[in-house]
Design an enzyme around this catalytic site. Structure first.
Site, PDB file in Angstrom:
ATOM      1  N   CYS A 169      35.988  -1.113   4.719  1.00 17.25           N
ATOM      2  CA  CYS A 169      35.170  -1.000   5.919  1.00 17.25           C
ATOM      3  C   CYS A 169      34.719   0.446   6.057  1.00 17.25           C
ATOM      4  CB  CYS A 169      35.954  -1.445   7.152  1.00 17.25           C
ATOM      5  SG  CYS A 169      37.485  -0.535   7.441  1.00 17.25           S
ATOM      6  N   CYS A 189      34.029   6.267   4.637  1.00 14.04           N
ATOM      7  CA  CYS A 189      35.143   5.794   3.810  1.00 14.04           C
ATOM      8  C   CYS A 189      34.709   5.221   2.465  1.00 14.04           C
ATOM      9  CB  CYS A 189      35.954   4.750   4.567  1.00 14.04           C
ATOM     10  SG  CYS A 189      36.770   5.409   6.036  1.00 14.04           S
ATOM     11  N   HIS A 211      44.850   7.586   2.615  1.00 16.87           N
ATOM     12  CA  HIS A 211      43.404   7.330   2.660  1.00 16.87           C
ATOM     13  C   HIS A 211      42.663   8.657   2.883  1.00 16.87           C
ATOM     14  CE1 HIS A 211      39.536   5.774   3.491  1.00 16.87           C
ATOM     15  NE2 HIS A 211      39.700   5.410   4.767  1.00 16.87           N
TER      16      HIS A 211
END
Length: 403
Positions: free
Chosen positions: A389, A98, A359
């Site tokens: 995170c 991510c 996302h």
């Protein structure tokens, strides 16, 4: 000592940052390839620096969390060629899940800071539409992960780690749903006010639709201008009717978790020499970047470890941050991070976050960089931070200064 070794650290400046609108998984970009999304933002970011010779680009670093299938084959280099940049411009694909897009920005800035390049492009692209599942097209987890309790967290799905955080930090369903509603409210307000217009490069594309009655192929032209995920009709009541997804008695639902999405972004960074040579106006200065590790089973708490580390590196306090883009992987983990670090809610995700805006994994860091630097310009804030995170137990944070 050889004079060639006596190089001072120089500043890296962002002079352009742009992104596509973010689409829902299997939404408006369902027939658009991730390498085409990447090519679009690469062309668009260079267009925002007219007169800058693309042959000066030292490298194009592209984040992608699942660099396989349609976004495999070193998608960075493919995107460079599809964008029509000179054949002399190289490209590399990197993966820190991510944080891949933010890692690309940090790596590009480092090359400038070290004097290895004067012009760099950092980018990210991800199509979650093309994924067969969240762990990739062929999942082969090391058997040792299941043999020892201390390693089992590696195999946890992201949703289960969010349930662990919700349980350990005692974040209930009502708080998570309320946070999600607020994300949608802020995102819808930002879209209505046109706050994303400066950072979005609209994407024109065509869809080939078969007419089953006539047997003919119909071509429909489309223009994507706005993010697709934000919804004005979301309420605590509507979210409260959703069932938990990851645990029968859990609190994490599809409504209080980030959306699976498609999108891309690109950031153009240069040295001070290039600023002066081409009379470019900087949007921001890259200050620092930090990563840190946490237990994999509570990976969502990663920013709690990374943010203080980044702030210490740049020598500013948390109170000096005017804008914080804290990626909302899940409402539970975002709330836990905000609680532990005592982040000011008014400065966190003022335009909404990933729960509403989406996302697209490896692209998100670059997308949020575009949001941050344009937001600081519009608001007049000085320092901004991006943090998220990362799967398998990490956190990342980058600090930027408006100029």
């Amino acid at each position: 000592m050889d004079n060639k070794m006596e190089r001072q650290i120089q500043d890296a400046y962002i002079v352009a940052a742009t992104r596509t609108p973010v689409a829902r998984r299997k939404g408006m970009f369902r027939n658009v390839r991730p390498d085409d999304l990447l090519a679009h933002v690469l062309k668009s970011v260079m267009a925002q620096a007219p007169g800058l010779d693309p042959a000066l680009i030292g490298d194009v670093i592209v984040g992608c969390a699942m660099p396989e299938a349609e976004q495999g084959m070193n998608v960075a280099r493919i995107g460079v060629l599809l964008a029509g940049l000179p054949n002399t411009v190289p490209g590399i694909t990197i993966n820190r899940f991510c944080s891949s897009g933010l890692q690309a920005v940090a790596d590009a800035a480092s090359q400038i800071q070290l004097g290895n390049a004067d012009v760099m492009i950092a980018a990210g692209t991800e199509s979650m539409t093309v994924m067969t599942n969240m762990m990739g097209n062929k999942v082969v987890v090391n058997p040792a992960v299941f043999a020892a309790d201390e390693q089992r967290g590696i195999a946890f799905g992201m949703g289960l780690t969010a349930e662990k955080v919700a349980q350990q930090w005692q974040i209930g369903r009502d708080a998570q749903d309320a946070f999600a509603v607020e994300s949608h409210r802020k995102a819808c307000a930002a879209i209505a006010a046109g706050h994303f217009k400066a950072e979005i490069s609209p994407l024109a594309f065509s869809e080939h639709l078969p007419d089953l009655k006539t047997g003919e192929l119909r071509i429909r032209q489309r223009l994507a201008e706005d993010d697709e995920g934000a919804r004005a009709d979301v309420s605590v009541d509507s979210l409260g009717r959703l069932k938990p997804v990851f645990h029968a008695r859990g609190t994490v639902t599809a409504g209080n978790a980030s959306q699976m999405s498609d999108g891309a972004a690109a950031v153009l960074l240069v040295s001070e020499k290039i600023l002066k040579q081409f009379n470019l106006t900087p949007l921001a200065r890259f200050c620092t970047y930090a990563v840190a590790g946490v237990p994999p089973e509570i990976m969502g708490i990663g920013p709690v470890a990374a943010i203080p580390k980044a702030l210490a590196q740049v020598g500013i306090s948390q109170q000096q941050l005017d804008w914080i883009e804290l990626n909302e992987a899940f409402a539970a983990q975002a709330l836990a991070v905000m609680h532990d670090l005592e982040l000011n809610p008014a400065r966190v995700n003022p335009l909404g976050g990933a729960i509403a805006l989406g996302h697209p994994l490896g692209a998100t860091g670059a997308i949020r960089t575009a949001t941050l630097v344009h937001g600081l310009q519009r608001s007049g804030g000085r320092y901004g931070m991006i943090s998220m995170c990362i799967g398998t137990g990490m956190g990342a944070a980058g600090v930027f200064e408006r100029l």
